[in-house]
Design a protein around this motif. Structure first.
Motif, PDB file in Angstrom:
ATOM      1  N   ALA A 378      34.937  25.397  15.122  1.00  0.00           N
ATOM      2  CA  ALA A 378      35.677  26.450  15.822  1.00  0.00           C
ATOM      3  C   ALA A 378      36.445  25.892  17.015  1.00  0.00           C
ATOM      4  CB  ALA A 378      34.710  27.544  16.275  1.00  0.00           C
ATOM      5  N   PHE A 379      35.818  25.033  17.805  1.00  0.00           N
ATOM      6  CA  PHE A 379      36.488  24.454  18.979  1.00  0.00           C
ATOM      7  C   PHE A 379      37.640  23.547  18.559  1.00  0.00           C
ATOM      8  CE2 PHE A 379      33.072  26.036  21.549  1.00  0.00           C
ATOM      9  CZ  PHE A 379      33.570  26.055  22.840  1.00  0.00           C
ATOM     10  N   ALA A 380      37.403  22.683  17.572  1.00  0.00           N
ATOM     11  CA  ALA A 380      38.461  21.779  17.128  1.00  0.00           C
ATOM     12  C   ALA A 380      39.632  22.555  16.536  1.00  0.00           C
ATOM     13  CB  ALA A 380      37.897  20.793  16.101  1.00  0.00           C
ATOM     14  N   ALA A 381      39.333  23.581  15.737  1.00  0.00           N
ATOM     15  CA  ALA A 381      40.401  24.395  15.139  1.00  0.00           C
ATOM     16  C   ALA A 381      41.181  25.155  16.209  1.00  0.00           C
ATOM     17  CB  ALA A 381      39.802  25.369  14.125  1.00  0.00           C
ATOM     18  N   THR A 382      40.493  25.643  17.234  1.00  0.00           N
ATOM     19  CA  THR A 382      41.177  26.357  18.310  1.00  0.00           C
ATOM     20  C   THR A 382      42.115  25.430  19.063  1.00  0.00           C
ATOM     21  OG1 THR A 382      39.272  27.834  18.552  1.00  0.00           O
ATOM     22  CG2 THR A 382      40.845  27.766  20.367  1.00  0.00           C
ATOM     23  N   LEU A 383      41.675  24.192  19.289  1.00  0.00           N
ATOM     24  CA  LEU A 383      42.515  23.227  20.000  1.00  0.00           C
ATOM     25  C   LEU A 383      43.761  22.889  19.188  1.00  0.00           C
ATOM     26  CD1 LEU A 383      42.916  21.332  22.399  1.00  0.00           C
ATOM     27  CD2 LEU A 383      41.537  19.617  21.191  1.00  0.00           C
ATOM     28  N   ILE A 384      43.572  22.564  17.907  1.00  0.00           N
ATOM     29  CA  ILE A 384      44.728  22.243  17.067  1.00  0.00           C
ATOM     30  C   ILE A 384      45.627  23.470  16.918  1.00  0.00           C
ATOM     31  CG2 ILE A 384      45.467  21.497  14.776  1.00  0.00           C
ATOM     32  CD1 ILE A 384      42.852  20.018  14.484  1.00  0.00           C
ATOM     33  N   GLY A 385      45.014  24.623  16.687  1.00  0.00           N
ATOM     34  CA  GLY A 385      45.793  25.845  16.528  1.00  0.00           C
ATOM     35  C   GLY A 385      46.614  26.179  17.751  1.00  0.00           C
ATOM     36  N   ALA A 386      46.048  25.952  18.951  1.00  0.00           N
ATOM     37  CA  ALA A 386      46.792  26.233  20.179  1.00  0.00           C
ATOM     38  C   ALA A 386      48.012  25.329  20.300  1.00  0.00           C
ATOM     39  CB  ALA A 386      45.879  26.058  21.388  1.00  0.00           C
ATOM     40  N   VAL A 387      47.838  24.054  19.971  1.00  0.00           N
ATOM     41  CA  VAL A 387      48.958  23.114  20.043  1.00  0.00           C
ATOM     42  C   VAL A 387      50.066  23.516  19.071  1.00  0.00           C
ATOM     43  CG1 VAL A 387      49.641  20.717  19.641  1.00  0.00           C
ATOM     44  CG2 VAL A 387      47.506  21.210  20.830  1.00  0.00           C
ATOM     45  N   LEU A 388      49.684  23.992  17.887  1.00  0.00           N
ATOM     46  CA  LEU A 388      50.672  24.400  16.889  1.00  0.00           C
ATOM     47  C   LEU A 388      51.279  25.769  17.191  1.00  0.00           C
ATOM     48  CD1 LEU A 388      48.790  23.344  13.617  1.00  0.00           C
ATOM     49  CD2 LEU A 388      50.638  22.112  14.759  1.00  0.00           C
ATOM     50  N   ALA A 389      50.456  26.689  17.698  1.00  0.00           N
ATOM     51  CA  ALA A 389      50.891  28.077  17.849  1.00  0.00           C
ATOM     52  C   ALA A 389      51.697  28.318  19.122  1.00  0.00           C
ATOM     53  CB  ALA A 389      49.682  29.011  17.823  1.00  0.00           C
ATOM     54  N   LEU A 390      51.445  27.560  20.179  1.00  0.00           N
ATOM     55  CA  LEU A 390      52.140  27.815  21.439  1.00  0.00           C
ATOM     56  C   LEU A 390      53.656  27.714  21.305  1.00  0.00           C
ATOM     57  CD1 LEU A 390      49.819  26.200  24.147  1.00  0.00           C
ATOM     58  CD2 LEU A 390      50.588  28.577  24.046  1.00  0.00           C
ATOM     59  N   PRO A 391      54.201  26.617  20.779  1.00  0.00           N
ATOM     60  CA  PRO A 391      55.674  26.579  20.654  1.00  0.00           C
ATOM     61  C   PRO A 391      56.214  27.630  19.684  1.00  0.00           C
ATOM     62  CG  PRO A 391      54.666  24.685  19.546  1.00  0.00           C
ATOM     63  CD  PRO A 391      53.588  25.360  20.336  1.00  0.00           C
ATOM     64  N   VAL A 392      55.476  27.901  18.621  1.00  0.00           N
ATOM     65  CA  VAL A 392      55.918  28.916  17.657  1.00  0.00           C
ATOM     66  C   VAL A 392      55.946  30.292  18.325  1.00  0.00           C
ATOM     67  CG1 VAL A 392      55.340  30.090  15.502  1.00  0.00           C
ATOM     68  CG2 VAL A 392      55.097  27.616  15.665  1.00  0.00           C
ATOM     69  N   GLY A 393      54.878  30.627  19.061  1.00  0.00           N
ATOM     70  CA  GLY A 393      54.817  31.921  19.725  1.00  0.00           C
ATOM     71  C   GLY A 393      55.880  32.078  20.791  1.00  0.00           C
ATOM     72  N   VAL A 394      56.129  31.018  21.555  1.00  0.00           N
ATOM     73  CA  VAL A 394      57.145  31.082  22.615  1.00  0.00           C
ATOM     74  C   VAL A 394      58.532  31.308  22.018  1.00  0.00           C
ATOM     75  CG1 VAL A 394      58.315  29.715  24.376  1.00  0.00           C
ATOM     76  CG2 VAL A 394      55.821  29.747  24.295  1.00  0.00           C
ATOM     77  N   LEU A 395      58.854  30.574  20.949  1.00  0.00           N
ATOM     78  CA  LEU A 395      60.177  30.717  20.339  1.00  0.00           C
ATOM     79  C   LEU A 395      60.323  32.032  19.585  1.00  0.00           C
ATOM     80  CD1 LEU A 395      60.751  27.074  19.044  1.00  0.00           C
ATOM     81  CD2 LEU A 395      61.879  28.214  20.964  1.00  0.00           C
ATOM     82  N   ALA A 396      59.196  32.697  19.266  1.00  0.00           N
ATOM     83  CA  ALA A 396      59.261  34.012  18.611  1.00  0.00           C
ATOM     84  C   ALA A 396      59.493  35.133  19.598  1.00  0.00           C
ATOM     85  CB  ALA A 396      57.973  34.267  17.830  1.00  0.00           C
ATOM     86  N   ALA A 397      59.343  34.873  20.897  1.00  0.00           N
ATOM     87  CA  ALA A 397      59.556  35.896  21.926  1.00  0.00           C
ATOM     88  C   ALA A 397      61.048  36.128  22.122  1.00  0.00           C
ATOM     89  CB  ALA A 397      58.909  35.474  23.242  1.00  0.00           C
ATOM     90  N   ARG A 398      61.470  37.386  22.114  1.00  0.00           N
ATOM     91  CA  ARG A 398      62.891  37.707  22.184  1.00  0.00           C
ATOM     92  C   ARG A 398      63.514  37.311  23.513  1.00  0.00           C
ATOM     93  NH1 ARG A 398      61.127  41.747  18.501  1.00  0.00           N
ATOM     94  NH2 ARG A 398      59.906  42.749  20.112  1.00  0.00           N
ATOM     95  N   ASN A 399      62.741  37.302  24.591  1.00  0.00           N
ATOM     96  CA  ASN A 399      63.311  36.970  25.891  1.00  0.00           C
ATOM     97  C   ASN A 399      63.368  35.471  26.150  1.00  0.00           C
ATOM     98  OD1 ASN A 399      60.476  37.062  25.893  1.00  0.00           O
ATOM     99  ND2 ASN A 399      60.411  37.216  28.131  1.00  0.00           N
ATOM    100  N   VAL A 400      62.861  34.659  25.212  1.00  0.00           N
ATOM    101  CA  VAL A 400      62.868  33.205  25.382  1.00  0.00           C
ATOM    102  C   VAL A 400      63.672  32.514  24.289  1.00  0.00           C
ATOM    103  CG1 VAL A 400      61.402  31.135  25.437  1.00  0.00           C
ATOM    104  CG2 VAL A 400      60.649  33.213  26.584  1.00  0.00           C
ATOM    105  N   ALA A 401      63.680  33.045  23.091  1.00  0.00           N
ATOM    106  CA  ALA A 401      64.372  32.413  21.967  1.00  0.00           C
ATOM    107  C   ALA A 401      65.851  32.196  22.305  1.00  0.00           C
ATOM    108  CB  ALA A 401      64.252  33.281  20.711  1.00  0.00           C
ATOM    109  N   PRO A 402      66.390  30.991  22.060  1.00  0.00           N
ATOM    110  CA  PRO A 402      67.804  30.720  22.383  1.00  0.00           C
ATOM    111  C   PRO A 402      68.767  31.642  21.652  1.00  0.00           C
ATOM    112  CG  PRO A 402      66.603  28.685  21.889  1.00  0.00           C
ATOM    113  CD  PRO A 402      65.700  29.817  21.520  1.00  0.00           C
TER     114      PRO A 402
END
Length: 565
Positions: A378-402
Motif C-alpha cells: 500500500a505504501f509503495a503503491a501510494t508513493l508511485i501513484g502520487a508521482v504519476l497522478a500529480l502531474p496528470v491531476g494538475v494538467l486536468a485542472a481547468r485553471n492550470v491546463a495551458p
C-alpha cells in the motif's frame, strides 16, 4: 534611558501558547517524513524497479497474443449480465443512502446535541468503512448462498462508510439561516430538518451517491470472486479457465460502463445545479457552496413570484428525476425477486463460527508478516501513484491546463483509468510478472491515477481565483502563478487526499491478494474457501486495526495543518 519594567510572568504564557503549535507542527512534519521514508523503503524492499518491467516485456507481448481476438458474449447474454450487474449496484447504493441519511443527521454536530449519539453514529460509519466489502460478501454468501443479495448487502453496508461521512460533513457545512427562520415560526425539529436542512444538502447528497455508484460498479467485479452474481463472476470464471479473450472482453465492458456512468453523473449534476456545475469548483465543497446559493436564490425568487415557468433546466431536472426513479424501481424489483428465495438458514451457524478469532492452524507470525507485506504494498503503491497522478491531476485542472482541450484530454484519461478495476490490472500484472507483491503494487499504482488524479484536479480547481488573478496582474508567468498562488492553496487538500489514497490502498492491497498479488488477501480467501471463519474474523480485526491507525494519523495531521493555517 530607563529600561521598561517587565512584569514577571507576562511573556511566559504567550511563549507557551506559541510553543504548542510549533511543537505540533514539528511532530506532524516528522511523522509525514517518516511515512514518506517508509514508502521509499517499501519500494526498495519489494524490489520494484525499471529492470523488473523490462524483464517482463516478453511476457506482456505473449499475453497480448493470447488475448486477441477478444471474445464477447452473445448480445442477449451480455445485456442480461449488464442489467444484472447494474441492478445489484443501484440497489446497493440505494440501500447505503437510506441507511446513511439518518446516520449522517445523528453524526452531524449541528443537528445532534447528544454527544453519545453523535460519537456512536460516527463509530458506526468508520466501522463500516474499515470492514472490507469482500469480507462482508464472504459472510453473506455463506449465510444466503450465491447470487444477488450478498452483493447488495455487502456493497450497501460498506458504502455507509463513505456516504455517511460525506453526508454528515455536508450537513455540518449548511447555512443555518433558513433553519433558524423556520425554527422561529414554531416548527418542530423534524420540520426544521426536512425544510431547512435537507434542501441545502440534497445536491451534494445526489453527487455523492453518483460517485459511490461508480465505485460500487468497479467493486462488483471483485465480489464476483466470492460468488456474487453479475459480470464479475463471469470474469472470474473466464480467467480461472485461462479464457483471457472472454475475461478481458468483459473487463472492457466494465470500463465502458464506468465511462458511461461518469457521463450520466455529469449530466445529472448539470441538470440539478445548472451549467456552473462543471466550472471552477468541481468537488463536493463546490457542490455544497452552490447548494447554499441555490437555496438562497430560490427563497428570494419565491418571494417575487408564485408560479415558476417551465424552463429548459427545470424540464431537464424533471426528466432526469423521472428516469432515475424508473431505473431505481426496476433495479429494486429485480433484486426483490431474490428476497423471496432468501432462507438465511446459515445465519446462526455462520455467526457462531465467526467467533472467537483464531489462526486456523496458520502460524501467527506468518499472518503478521503477510499483513506487514500488505502495508508495504500500500505504501509503495501510494508513493508511485502520487508521482504519476500529480502531474496528470494538475494538467486536468481547468485553471492550470495551458489549453482547454488539453485539460479535457487529461480529464478523460483519468476517467478511463478509473474505469479499469484494480483487480483486472492485478491479474494482468500477475500474468506478465508472476505471482507476488510487485504485481499488486503496480496495479494499485495505476489505479491511483484515477482516484488521486481526480482529487488533485478538483482541489486545484477549488482554489481562490482572486489570489491567482492578483499575481497575473503583476505580470507573473503561468508557472509563477502556479507555484506561488495555486499550489500553496491546494497543498493541504492534496496532502489529505494522499492520506485517503493510502487508506484506500491498504484495503485494496488486501483484496488483490486473492488473485496472487501477495499479502494477507491470500490467507483471507483460503480461510473463506475452507470455511475457517475464525481466521476470517482475525484477519478482519488485523485490517481494522491498521486502517484505524492510519485514519487516526490522518485526522491528527489534518487537524495540525488546519490549526497552523
Amino acid at each position: 534611558m530607563d529600561t521598561p519594567t517587565k512584569t514577571p510572568g507576562t511573556a511566559a504564557p504567550h511563549r507557551r501558547t506559541l510553543a504548542v503549535p510549533r511543537v505540533n507542527t514539528m511532530a506532524a512534519t516528522a511523522v509525514g517524513l517518516a511515512l514518506l521514508g517508509f514508502g521509499v523503503w517499501s519500494l526498495i524492499a519489494l524490489r520494484i524497479n525499471v529492470a523488473t518491467l523490462i524483464d517482463s516485456f516478453d511476457n506482456a507481448v505473449e499475453f497480448l497474443g493470447r488475448v486477441v481476438p477478444l471474445d464477447f458474449p452473445p448480445p442477449g447474454e451480455l445485456l442480461a449480465l449488464i442489467g444484472q450487474t447494474l441492478a445489484i449496484v443501484i440497489a446497493a447504493t440505494l440501500l447505503s443512502m437510506v441507511l446513511s441519511i439518518p446516520l449522517a443527521f445523528w453524526a452531524a454536530g449541528n443537528t445532534t446535541r447528544n454527544r453519545v449519539t453523535r460519537l456512536g453514529s460516527r463509530a458506526v460509519i468508520v466501522s463500516m468503512r474499515a470492514i472490507p466489502d469482500l469480507v462482508l460478501a464472504i459472510i453473506f454468501v455463506r449465510v444466503f448462498g450465491l447470487g444477488v443479495i450478498p452483493g447488495v448487502l455487502a456493497m450497501g453496508l460498506h458504502s455507509i462508510g463513505m456516504i455517511g461521512k460525506l453526508y454528515a460533513d455536508a450537513i455540518e457545512q449548511i447555512d443555518e439561516g433558513p433553519r433558524t427562520a423556520i425554527r422561529a415560526t414554531g416548527a418542530r425539529r423534524l420540520q426544521q430538518l426536512v425544510s431547512g436542512v435537507l434542501p441545502q444538502v440534497m445536491p451534494s447528497f445526489v453527487a455523492t451517491a453518483m460517485h459511490r455508484l461508480d465505485i460500487n460498479l468497479r467493486i462488483s467485479v471483485l465480489l464476483g470472486y466470492v460468488g456474487v452474481a453479475g459480470i464479475g463472476k463471469e470474469i472470474k470464471n473466464a480467467l480461472e479457465t485461462l479464457n483471457y479473450p472472454r475475461g478481458i472482453a468483459l473487463a472492457l465492458v466494465v470500463l465502458a460502463l464506468c465511462i458511461v456512468m461518469e457521463l450520466i453523473s455529469g449530466a445529472i449534476r448539470r441538470a440539478i445545479l445548472g451549467p456552473q456545475a462543471d466550472t471552477r469548483r468541481g468537488g463536493i465543497l463546490g457542490l455544497m457552496g452552490r447548494a447554499r446559493r441555490g437555496v438562497a436564490a430560490g427563497t428570494a425568487a419565491a418571494a417575487r413570484r408564485v408560479s415558476v415557468p417551465m424552463s429548459g433546466r427545470r424540464f431537464a431536472r424533471l426528466a432526469w428525476t423521472f428516469v432515475g426513479v424508473m431505473i431505481v424501481l426496476v433495479s429494486v424489483g429485480f433484486v426483490g425477486r431474490d428476497l423471496f428465495d432468501m432462507t438465511g438458514s446459515g445465519i446462526a451457524n455462520t455467526l457462531d463460527r465467526l467467533w472467537p478469532p483464531d489462526t486456523g492452524g496458520v502460524p501467527s507470525a506468518e499472518l503478521i508478516d503477510a499483513m506487514f507485506v500488505t502495508v508495504q504494498v500500500a505504501f509503495a503503491a501510494t508513493l508511485i501513484g502520487a508521482v504519476l497522478a500529480l502531474p496528470v491531476g494538475v494538467l486536468a485542472a481547468r485553471n492550470v491546463a495551458p489549453r482547454l482541450w488539453l485539460g479535457k484530454v487529461f480529464r478523460m484519461f483519468i476517467v478511463c483509468v478509473r474505469g479499469v478495476p484494480e483487480l483486472i490490472l492485478a491479474i494482468v500484472f500477475v500474468v506478465m510478472i508472476g505471482l507476488g507483491e510487485v504485481a499488486g503494487t503496480l496495479a494499485l499504482s495505476i489505479g491511483a491515477i484515477g482516484l488521486f488524479g481526480k482529487l488533485v484536479a478538483d482541489s486545484v480547481e477549488e482554489v481562490d481565483p482572486g489570489v491567482e488573478q492578483a499575481l497575473r496582474a503583476t505580470g507573473a508567468s503561468r508557472s509563477q502563478v502556479f507555484f506561488a498562488a495555486t499550489l500553496p492553496q491546494a497543498l493541504p487538500a492534496v496532502i489529505g487526499h494522499l492520506l485517503y489514497q493510502l487508506d484506500v490502498n491498504i484495503r485494496s492491497a488486501t483484496l488483490l491478494g486473492i488473485v496472487g498479488a501477495g499479502g494477507i488477501g491470500y490467507y483471507l480467501l483460503q480461510a473463506s474457501r475452507v470455511r475457517e471463519f475464525g481466521t476470517v474474523t482475525l484477519i478482519t480485526l488485523m485490517l481494522f486495526g491498521v486502517v484505524m491507525l492510519v485514519e487516526l494519523i490522518a485526522m491528527w495531521l489534518r487537524r495540525t495543518a488546519g490549526a497552523r493555517s
